[in-house]
Design a protein around this motif. Structure first.
Motif, PDB file in Angstrom:
ATOM      1  N   ALA A   6       0.652  -1.207  -0.043  1.00 45.01           N
ATOM      2  CA  ALA A   6      -0.163  -0.061   0.034  1.00 45.01           C
ATOM      3  C   ALA A   6       0.884   1.306   0.211  1.00 45.01           C
ATOM      4  O   ALA A   6       0.296   2.181  -0.698  1.00 45.01           O
ATOM      5  N   ARG A   7       1.873   1.269   0.637  1.00 43.83           N
ATOM      6  CA  ARG A   7       2.912   2.349   0.821  1.00 43.83           C
ATOM      7  C   ARG A   7       3.446   2.718  -0.692  1.00 43.83           C
ATOM      8  O   ARG A   7       3.569   3.643  -1.215  1.00 43.83           O
ATOM      9  N   GLU A   9       2.151   1.825  -3.585  1.00 45.76           N
ATOM     10  CA  GLU A   9       1.131   2.605  -4.215  1.00 45.76           C
ATOM     11  C   GLU A   9       1.162   3.907  -3.967  1.00 45.76           C
ATOM     12  O   GLU A   9       0.919   4.816  -5.043  1.00 45.76           O
ATOM     13  N   GLU A  10       1.170   4.393  -2.765  1.00 40.48           N
ATOM     14  CA  GLU A  10       1.054   6.047  -2.252  1.00 40.48           C
ATOM     15  C   GLU A  10       2.400   6.599  -2.951  1.00 40.48           C
ATOM     16  O   GLU A  10       2.035   7.850  -3.531  1.00 40.48           O
ATOM     17  N   MET A  11       3.225   6.132  -3.050  1.00 37.32           N
ATOM     18  CA  MET A  11       4.594   6.609  -3.628  1.00 37.32           C
ATOM     19  C   MET A  11       4.414   6.674  -4.998  1.00 37.32           C
ATOM     20  O   MET A  11       4.866   7.793  -5.398  1.00 37.32           O
ATOM     21  N   ILE A  12       3.921   5.800  -5.620  1.00 38.15           N
ATOM     22  CA  ILE A  12       3.752   5.703  -7.247  1.00 38.15           C
ATOM     23  C   ILE A  12       2.937   6.727  -7.404  1.00 38.15           C
ATOM     24  O   ILE A  12       2.846   7.593  -8.459  1.00 38.15           O
ATOM     25  N   GLU A  13       1.516   6.906  -6.530  1.00 38.33           N
ATOM     26  CA  GLU A  13       0.584   8.014  -6.987  1.00 38.33           C
ATOM     27  C   GLU A  13       1.190   9.480  -6.709  1.00 38.33           C
ATOM     28  O   GLU A  13       0.965  10.282  -7.624  1.00 38.33           O
ATOM     29  N   TRP A  14       2.220   9.567  -5.712  1.00 36.55           N
ATOM     30  CA  TRP A  14       2.862  10.841  -5.515  1.00 36.55           C
ATOM     31  C   TRP A  14       3.668  11.208  -6.744  1.00 36.55           C
ATOM     32  O   TRP A  14       3.735  12.515  -7.275  1.00 36.55           O
ATOM     33  N   LEU A  15       4.331  10.143  -7.170  1.00 35.63           N
ATOM     34  CA  LEU A  15       5.385  10.397  -8.454  1.00 35.63           C
ATOM     35  C   LEU A  15       4.520  10.785  -9.631  1.00 35.63           C
ATOM     36  O   LEU A  15       4.807  11.526 -10.517  1.00 35.63           O
ATOM     37  N   ARG A  16       3.301  10.001  -9.851  1.00 36.95           N
ATOM     38  CA  ARG A  16       2.505  10.579 -10.748  1.00 36.95           C
ATOM     39  C   ARG A  16       1.995  11.894 -10.546  1.00 36.95           C
ATOM     40  O   ARG A  16       2.031  12.586 -11.905  1.00 36.95           O
ATOM     41  N   ALA A  34       5.191   6.639   5.860  1.00 38.36           N
ATOM     42  CA  ALA A  34       5.255   5.680   7.009  1.00 38.36           C
ATOM     43  C   ALA A  34       5.013   6.394   8.226  1.00 38.36           C
ATOM     44  O   ALA A  34       5.151   5.617   9.301  1.00 38.36           O
ATOM     45  N   ASP A  35       4.665   7.651   8.269  1.00 36.30           N
ATOM     46  CA  ASP A  35       4.527   8.487   9.368  1.00 36.30           C
ATOM     47  C   ASP A  35       5.808   8.195  10.484  1.00 36.30           C
ATOM     48  O   ASP A  35       5.805   8.023  11.603  1.00 36.30           O
ATOM     49  N   ARG A 239      -1.949  12.556   0.615  1.00 35.99           N
ATOM     50  CA  ARG A 239      -1.876  12.778   2.180  1.00 35.99           C
ATOM     51  C   ARG A 239      -0.899  11.767   2.826  1.00 35.99           C
ATOM     52  O   ARG A 239      -1.438  10.323   2.602  1.00 35.99           O
ATOM     53  N   ALA A 240      -0.053  12.339   3.456  1.00 40.23           N
ATOM     54  CA  ALA A 240       0.969  11.304   3.770  1.00 40.23           C
ATOM     55  C   ALA A 240       0.601  10.953   5.389  1.00 40.23           C
ATOM     56  O   ALA A 240       1.289   9.722   5.847  1.00 40.23           O
ATOM     57  N   ARG A 241       0.066  11.609   6.166  1.00 39.35           N
ATOM     58  CA  ARG A 241      -0.273  11.383   7.724  1.00 39.35           C
ATOM     59  C   ARG A 241      -1.283  12.251   8.180  1.00 39.35           C
ATOM     60  O   ARG A 241      -1.982  12.956   7.212  1.00 39.35           O
TER      61      ARG A 241
END
Length: 255
Positions: A6-7, A9-16, A34-35, A239-241
């Motif tokens: 899941a993390r 996927e969040e990183m890849i969405e941020w890169l997008r 990862a908070d 949103r990261a945290r």
């Protein structure tokens, strides 16, 4: 075959959203999602990139004119062509990603601004949100043509009045800082001027100056110069945290 978490996927969405970044920003973004209380090590960031390259969702290339590597989400991940590493806007895109990663690390969400509707409107480089605060973020590596500042300042004023924008944050190189401050003084009324903050966050090469990633507890109307101070400096929302900004997890436990 590498497992995509899941993390990841969040990183890849941020890169997008940011299109391209460097390894330093990967360190802060991984920690943010990862908070974690500290950015991950460079080695951990490199390991994550290598693992994602194994999934063909991320790619990288050595930058010839800067330190480090460029990193981006591949066409397989985004449906878009890879960034042009020699393009005129590439350095700016990497700098915007630097700002975005630090905002995420400090507990803000990040979104791409809506497109400008006219010459007199202006699209910022990003929108950062935390709680009821919303900031337009501008990354200024080189001064603009002087005639552009008046309509841009007018757009900032209108959006602060009508769109609920709390402040406009300019993250600049030293030369750009001087130009933005001068033109903001010239083109903004007093109440609006106090809400447009200029910060020397990048050196002349476009690299983020401060190494800690922390922002001051609260940016005020006083100008901040990170180069002279040890004080830390289609919309998809990243949103990261949680909005309270708490960081209960140590980065060393996660990687």
């Amino acid at each position: 075959m590498a497992l995509v978490t899941a993390r990841d996927e969040e990183m890849i969405e941020w890169l997008r959203v940011v299109r391209a970044t460097d390894m330093e920003s990967i360190r802060f973004a991984l920690a943010a999602f990862a908070d974690a209380t500290q950015p991950v090590s460079l080695r951990r960031a490199q390991q994550w990139v290598v693992r994602m390259m194994g999934t063909e969702l991320v790619d990288r290339a050595r930058l010839t004119l800067q330190d480090g590597s460029a990193v981006w989400a591949t066409q397989k991940a985004t449906g878009r062509r890879p960034p042009n590493l020699l393009g005129q806007t590439f350095r700016h895109e990497v700098a915007v990603a630097s700002a975005s990663a630090r905002y995420l690390f400090n507990g803000w969400s990040w979104a791409r601004d809506r497109k400008a509707s006219s010459y007199h409107d202006h699209q910022a480089d990003g929108i950062a949100t935390r709680g009821d605060e919303t900031e337009l973020v501008e990354v200024e590596l080189t001064p603009k043509v002087i005639e552009r500042y008046a309509p841009i300042c007018n757009s900032h004023s209108w959006r602060m009045t009508h769109e609920g924008i709390s402040r406009v944050i300019y993250l600049c190189t030293p030369d750009a800082t001087r130009m933005v401050r001068r033109e903001a003084d010239r083109n903004l009324i007093r109440d609006d001027r106090s809400r447009v903050i200029t910060i020397t966050a990048f050196d002349k090469r476009g690299a983020w100056i401060d190494e800690s990633g922390w922002f001051p507890t609260e940016w005020t109307s006083a100008e901040v110069d990170l180069s002279d101070s040890h004080e830390l400096l289609e919309t998809h929302v990243i949103r990261a945290r949680s909005v309270d900004g708490q960081r209960p997890v140590s980065a060393n436990r996660l990687f």
